[in-house]
Design a protein around this motif. Structure first.
Motif, mmCIF file in Angstrom:
data_model
loop_
_atom_site.group_PDB
_atom_site.id
_atom_site.type_symbol
_atom_site.label_atom_id
_atom_site.label_comp_id
_atom_site.label_asym_id
_atom_site.label_seq_id
_atom_site.Cartn_x
_atom_site.Cartn_y
_atom_site.Cartn_z
ATOM 1 N N SER A 1 0.809 -1.216 0.000
ATOM 2 C CA SER A 1 0.000 0.000 0.000
ATOM 3 C C SER A 1 0.847 1.273 0.000
ATOM 4 O O SER A 1 0.317 2.374 -0.062
ATOM 5 C CB SER A 1 -0.956 -0.002 1.190
ATOM 6 N N GLN A 2 2.179 1.123 0.062
ATOM 7 C CA GLN A 2 3.039 2.311 0.048
ATOM 8 C C GLN A 2 3.065 2.932 -1.346
ATOM 9 O O GLN A 2 3.164 2.220 -2.340
ATOM 10 C CB GLN A 2 4.472 1.942 0.478
ATOM 11 N N LYS A 3 2.985 4.256 -1.383
ATOM 12 C CA LYS A 3 3.033 4.958 -2.675
ATOM 13 C C LYS A 3 4.400 4.755 -3.307
ATOM 14 O O LYS A 3 5.418 4.933 -2.650
ATOM 15 C CB LYS A 3 2.769 6.449 -2.475
ATOM 16 N N GLY A 4 4.406 4.341 -4.572
ATOM 17 C CA GLY A 4 5.667 4.103 -5.259
ATOM 18 C C GLY A 4 5.944 2.619 -5.445
ATOM 19 O O GLY A 4 6.818 2.237 -6.216
ATOM 20 N N VAL A 5 5.177 1.792 -4.732
ATOM 21 C CA VAL A 5 5.271 0.342 -4.958
ATOM 22 C C VAL A 5 4.410 0.033 -6.179
ATOM 23 O O VAL A 5 3.193 0.241 -6.175
ATOM 24 C CB VAL A 5 4.794 -0.470 -3.732
ATOM 25 N N LEU A 6 5.070 -0.389 -7.257
ATOM 26 C CA LEU A 6 4.379 -0.529 -8.538
ATOM 27 C C LEU A 6 3.702 -1.883 -8.680
ATOM 28 O O LEU A 6 2.704 -2.029 -9.360
ATOM 29 C CB LEU A 6 5.385 -0.347 -9.684
ATOM 30 N N HIS A 7 4.258 -2.865 -8.023
ATOM 31 C CA HIS A 7 3.709 -4.209 -8.133
ATOM 32 C C HIS A 7 4.119 -4.989 -6.889
ATOM 33 O O HIS A 7 5.238 -4.856 -6.421
ATOM 34 C CB HIS A 7 4.258 -4.891 -9.388
ATOM 35 N N ALA A 8 3.198 -5.773 -6.349
ATOM 36 C CA ALA A 8 3.541 -6.612 -5.204
ATOM 37 C C ALA A 8 2.735 -7.902 -5.279
ATOM 38 O O ALA A 8 1.575 -7.898 -5.681
ATOM 39 C CB ALA A 8 3.241 -5.892 -3.896
ATOM 40 N N ALA A 9 3.389 -9.002 -4.927
ATOM 41 C CA ALA A 9 2.686 -10.288 -4.957
ATOM 42 C C ALA A 9 3.174 -11.154 -3.807
ATOM 43 O O ALA A 9 4.328 -11.049 -3.367
ATOM 44 C CB ALA A 9 2.958 -10.996 -6.274
ATOM 45 N N PHE A 10 2.283 -11.960 -3.287
ATOM 46 C CA PHE A 10 2.677 -12.929 -2.271
ATOM 47 C C PHE A 10 2.455 -14.324 -2.826
ATOM 48 O O PHE A 10 1.383 -14.634 -3.343
ATOM 49 C CB PHE A 10 1.854 -12.748 -0.981
ATOM 50 N N THR A 11 3.476 -15.135 -2.742
ATOM 51 C CA THR A 11 3.356 -16.521 -3.183
ATOM 52 C C THR A 11 3.644 -17.416 -1.998
ATOM 53 O O THR A 11 4.688 -17.295 -1.352
ATOM 54 C CB THR A 11 4.385 -16.838 -4.290
ATOM 55 N N GLU A 12 2.691 -18.290 -1.705
ATOM 56 C CA GLU A 12 2.907 -19.222 -0.608
ATOM 57 C C GLU A 12 3.615 -20.432 -1.171
ATOM 58 O O GLU A 12 3.171 -21.013 -2.160
ATOM 59 C CB GLU A 12 1.556 -19.620 0.000
ATOM 60 N N SER A 13 4.739 -20.802 -0.572
ATOM 61 C CA SER A 13 5.454 -21.950 -1.115
ATOM 62 C C SER A 13 5.023 -23.229 -0.414
ATOM 63 O O SER A 13 4.694 -24.211 -1.045
ATOM 64 C CB SER A 13 6.966 -21.752 -1.043
ATOM 65 N N VAL A 14 5.029 -23.209 0.898
ATOM 66 C CA VAL A 14 4.526 -24.372 1.632
ATOM 67 C C VAL A 14 3.777 -23.878 2.861
ATOM 68 O O VAL A 14 4.038 -22.801 3.369
ATOM 69 C CB VAL A 14 5.659 -25.299 2.131
ATOM 70 N N SER A 15 2.826 -24.650 3.329
ATOM 71 C CA SER A 15 2.222 -24.309 4.606
ATOM 72 C C SER A 15 2.669 -25.360 5.606
ATOM 73 O O SER A 15 2.702 -26.553 5.310
ATOM 74 C CB SER A 15 0.697 -24.269 4.492
ATOM 75 N N ALA A 16 3.076 -24.905 6.755
ATOM 76 C CA ALA A 16 3.624 -25.822 7.761
ATOM 77 C C ALA A 16 2.538 -26.245 8.736
ATOM 78 O O ALA A 16 1.564 -25.557 8.904
ATOM 79 C CB ALA A 16 4.756 -25.152 8.498
#
Ligand code: NI
Length: 136
Positions: free
Chosen positions: A121-136
């Motif tokens: 949500s910070q101004k200037g962040v052009l793209h952001a993604a979260f990828t979950e690799s594993v759930s423990a």
């Protein structure tokens, strides 16, 4: 029998969506829409609680404008605020004015979501993604 405090409320839906819902209600042999809807809502609430509490491992990637004033500092500060969830971060200078940051994270789902929301949500962040690799 336990006394239930029932509340009535109106719902507006696209007709196609309601048709599809009615089809599923019939298929699952619900006696009425109210029963089907309350089951759905309960399921959603349970799922949400579960997602917030379970441990996740994953990666946050973001591209941001290097020239945006104070942005680099802000992004670093946020990561420090969540230091117990940040495993490591890697910074790549992809263009003169743009950076790619890869942050490995672990923690409770709800906590990781807070971190992710704060970063993206910070101004200037052009793209952001979260990828979950594993759930423990
Ligand atoms: Ni950079």
């Amino acid at each position: 029998m336990k006394h239930l405090n029932l509340v009535r409320f109106g719902v507006s839906l696209e007709s196609g969506l309601l048709q599809e819902f009615d089809r599923i209600i019939k298929e699952k042999r619900y006696p009425n829409r109210s029963k089907a809807l309350s089951d759905l809502i309960r399921q959603h609430i349970t799922e949400k609680a579960w997602n917030e509490n379970r441990k996740v491992f994953g990666v946050i990637t973001m591209v941001y404008d290097h020239h945006r004033r104070m942005l680099v500092n802000k992004l670093l500060k946020i990561q420090h605020d969540f230091h117990d969830s940040v495993i490591s971060s890697q910074h790549l200078h992809i263009r003169h004015d743009a950076c790619l940051e890869i942050i490995a994270v672990k923690g409770r789902g709800g906590h990781i979501k807070e971190l992710f929301d704060e970063l993206k949500s910070q101004k200037g962040v052009l793209h952001a993604a979260f990828t979950e690799s594993v759930s423990a």
